[in-house]
Enzyme design. Structure first.
Site, short mmCIF file in Angstrom:
data_model
loop_
_atom_site.label_atom_id
_atom_site.label_comp_id
_atom_site.label_asym_id
_atom_site.label_seq_id
_atom_site.Cartn_x
_atom_site.Cartn_y
_atom_site.Cartn_z
N GLU A 59 5.91 2.84 75.14
CA GLU A 59 7.11 2.77 74.33
C GLU A 59 8.23 3.52 75.06
OE1 GLU A 59 6.91 4.03 70.21
OE2 GLU A 59 9.06 3.67 69.93
N ASN A 124 12.84 0.09 71.35
CA ASN A 124 13.34 0.25 69.98
C ASN A 124 14.70 -0.43 69.88
OD1 ASN A 124 11.40 2.11 68.51
ND2 ASN A 124 11.76 3.22 70.43
N GLU A 156 10.78 -3.33 68.92
CA GLU A 156 10.39 -2.60 67.70
C GLU A 156 11.58 -2.47 66.77
OE1 GLU A 156 8.50 1.17 68.42
OE2 GLU A 156 6.85 0.25 69.52
N ASP A 186 8.27 -1.15 62.91
CA ASP A 186 8.09 0.27 63.21
C ASP A 186 8.12 1.11 61.93
OD1 ASP A 186 7.81 2.49 64.81
OD2 ASP A 186 9.71 2.25 65.88
N GLU A 243 0.84 5.63 65.10
CA GLU A 243 1.62 6.56 65.92
C GLU A 243 1.40 7.98 65.41
OE1 GLU A 243 5.62 4.78 65.73
OE2 GLU A 243 5.99 5.87 63.89
P1 C2E Z 1 9.87 5.85 66.81
O1 C2E Z 1 10.31 4.59 67.43
O2 C2E Z 1 9.03 5.76 65.61
O3 C2E Z 1 9.16 6.67 67.97
C1 C2E Z 1 8.07 7.52 67.79
C2 C2E Z 1 8.49 8.96 67.71
O4 C2E Z 1 7.35 9.77 67.47
C3 C2E Z 1 9.09 9.50 69.01
O5 C2E Z 1 10.07 10.46 68.63
C4 C2E Z 1 7.90 10.20 69.67
O6 C2E Z 1 8.28 11.18 70.61
C5 C2E Z 1 7.23 10.79 68.46
N1 C2E Z 1 5.80 11.04 68.65
C6 C2E Z 1 4.92 10.33 69.38
N2 C2E Z 1 3.68 10.82 69.28
C7 C2E Z 1 3.76 11.90 68.48
C8 C2E Z 1 2.78 12.86 68.00
O7 C2E Z 1 1.60 12.80 68.28
N3 C2E Z 1 3.26 13.83 67.17
C9 C2E Z 1 4.57 13.93 66.82
N4 C2E Z 1 4.92 14.93 66.03
N5 C2E Z 1 5.51 13.04 67.25
C10 C2E Z 1 5.10 12.04 68.07
P2 C2E Z 1 11.48 10.56 69.34
O8 C2E Z 1 11.35 10.28 70.79
O9 C2E Z 1 12.08 11.83 68.89
O10 C2E Z 1 12.29 9.35 68.70
C11 C2E Z 1 12.59 9.35 67.35
C12 C2E Z 1 13.11 8.00 66.90
O11 C2E Z 1 14.39 7.73 67.50
C13 C2E Z 1 12.23 6.82 67.30
O12 C2E Z 1 11.14 6.74 66.39
C14 C2E Z 1 13.21 5.68 67.18
O13 C2E Z 1 13.37 5.28 65.84
C15 C2E Z 1 14.50 6.33 67.64
N6 C2E Z 1 14.72 6.00 69.06
C16 C2E Z 1 14.24 6.61 70.17
N7 C2E Z 1 14.67 5.96 71.29
C17 C2E Z 1 15.41 4.92 70.86
C18 C2E Z 1 16.13 3.88 71.52
O14 C2E Z 1 16.14 3.75 72.76
N8 C2E Z 1 16.81 2.98 70.72
C19 C2E Z 1 16.80 3.06 69.37
N9 C2E Z 1 17.47 2.14 68.67
N10 C2E Z 1 16.12 4.01 68.72
C20 C2E Z 1 15.44 4.93 69.45
MG MG Z 2 9.39 2.88 67.91
MG MG Z 3 7.75 4.77 64.70
MG MG Z 4 10.50 6.73 63.88
#
Ligand code: C2E
Ligand code: MG
Ligand code: MG
Ligand code: MG
Length: 298
Positions: A59, A124, A156, A186, A243
């Site tokens: 991802e 995403n 996603e 998602d 996830e």
């Molecule tokens: P998401 O798409 O649901 O991504 C999963 C989030 O869970 C990511 O947070 C990831 O770092 C985190 N995560 C993964 N495994 C674990 C785990 O074992 N424990 C915990 N506590 N967290 C875990 P992140 O990177 O902070 O991103 C948050 C959200 O921001 C993403 O949720 C997504 O909705 C958005 N996002 C991130 N990058 C993009 C992007 O390029 N475009 C768009 N539109 N949204 C993005």
């Molecule tokens: Mg995602």
């Molecule tokens: Mg997610």
């Molecule tokens: Mg999320």
């Protein structure tokens, strides 16, 4: 005087670089500047098949370091969405990640059971971009330009985005699916989609929100939610992904329930591009070693 000025020089220029009025949070202008100067980078988080442990894909997660600290994607993505910057941000992320994916997706590790050849890349996509046909067409072009098979890309969309304007979403998502992309829903469980809507939308993967997965060990309700989403996915012919898998116990639990895919800190944290191949090499050689051990023992 000169010596004194020189001595003071560092602190003076620092004071100029960091004006007193600076808030702890970046401003819209900071974000705009970061996008324009391509300071937003990406991290890749692996996703594996629960049953076999084989790598399934990655991802793509946006990353922004501002004045030495990482700004949460939740914060800057929301900011970008609100102020019409999300499409530029998406382009930046797609550019970087497709270039990377094209360069590694044929990779075969030295000692390994699997290659990167069938891995997928999950992007995403913001709900706001669903009505930007130009952006979606551009993603298709980029994919073709990098010679990445479209069925290796997974878009996603969060549950809320997929259902808030259902009719438009249905139309756009169907067209994307016809073009060959896979679609994932998602953060499932946090929105309000009805079964009827879910059945009609052309998703091939359902991602269980990490809040339920992370709480499964301490909450019977959460583990029941996880179980029922996996069952729902199975009956709708979608792959289920958990996830937020943070420990081995949770991974075992998911395996038992028949969850297809897992993603989380227990498997790997999101990592910068250059860390991926070393991680994959280490993982494959460990898997190869344990396979050899089990062969010798049988
Ligand atoms: P998401 O798409 O649901 O991504 C999963 C989030 O869970 C990511 O947070 C990831 O770092 C985190 N995560 C993964 N495994 C674990 C785990 O074992 N424990 C915990 N506590 N967290 C875990 P992140 O990177 O902070 O991103 C948050 C959200 O921001 C993403 O949720 C997504 O909705 C958005 N996002 C991130 N990058 C993009 C992007 O390029 N475009 C768009 N539109 N949204 C993005
Ligand atoms: Mg995602
Ligand atoms: Mg997610
Ligand atoms: Mg999320």
């Amino acid at each position: 005087l000169r010596a004194l000025l020189e001595q003071a020089g560092t602190s003076t220029s620092n004071a100029l670089l960091v004006p007193q009025s600076r808030a702890n949070e970046p401003s819209l202008a900071d974000l705009k500047n970061a996008i324009d100067t391509k300071q937003i980078s990406v991290a890749y988080q692996p996703k594996i098949f629960c049953r076999t442990g084989t790598l399934s894909g990655f991802e793509v997660l946006a990353r922004w370091q501002w004045h030495g600290h990482w700004v949460s994607p939740e914060t800057f993505i929301a900011m970008a969405e609100e102020h019409g910057l999300i499409d530029d941000l998406t382009r930046l992320i797609v550019e970087q990640s497709l270039a990377w994916f094209a360069s590694v997706s044929q990779y075969v590790p030295v000692a390994g059971l699997t290659t990167m050849r069938s891995t997928t890349l999950s992007l995403n996509i913001s709900a706001k971009s669903l009505n930007n046909q130009a952006l979606l067409n551009w993603i298709v072009e980029q994919c073709d330009e990098w010679k990445i098979e479209r069925n290796r890309l997974i878009l996603e969309l969060t549950e809320t985005s997929a259902t808030s304007e259902f009719v438009t979403a249905l139309d756009t998502l169907t067209r994307l699916r016809i073009k060959g992309f896979h679609l994932a829903i998602d953060d499932f469980g946090t929105g309000y989609s009805s079964m009827v809507q879910l059945v009609q939308l052309p998703f091939s993967e359902i991602k269980i929100d990490k809040s339920f997965v992370m709480a499964n060990r301490n909450s019977a309700v959460s583990s029941a939610v996880v179980r029922s989403i996996i069952d729902l996915g199975r009956s709708l012919n979608m792959l289920s992904t958990a996830e937020g898998v943070e420990d081995a116990t949770t991974l075992d639990f998911l395996k038992e329930l028949g969850c297809d895919l897992a993603q989380g800190y227990h498997i790997a944290k999101p990592m910068p591009a250059e860390a991926v191949i070393p991680w994959f090499e280490r993982r494959e050689s460990t898997r190869e070693q344990s396979r050899l051990v089990s062969v010798n023992h049988s």
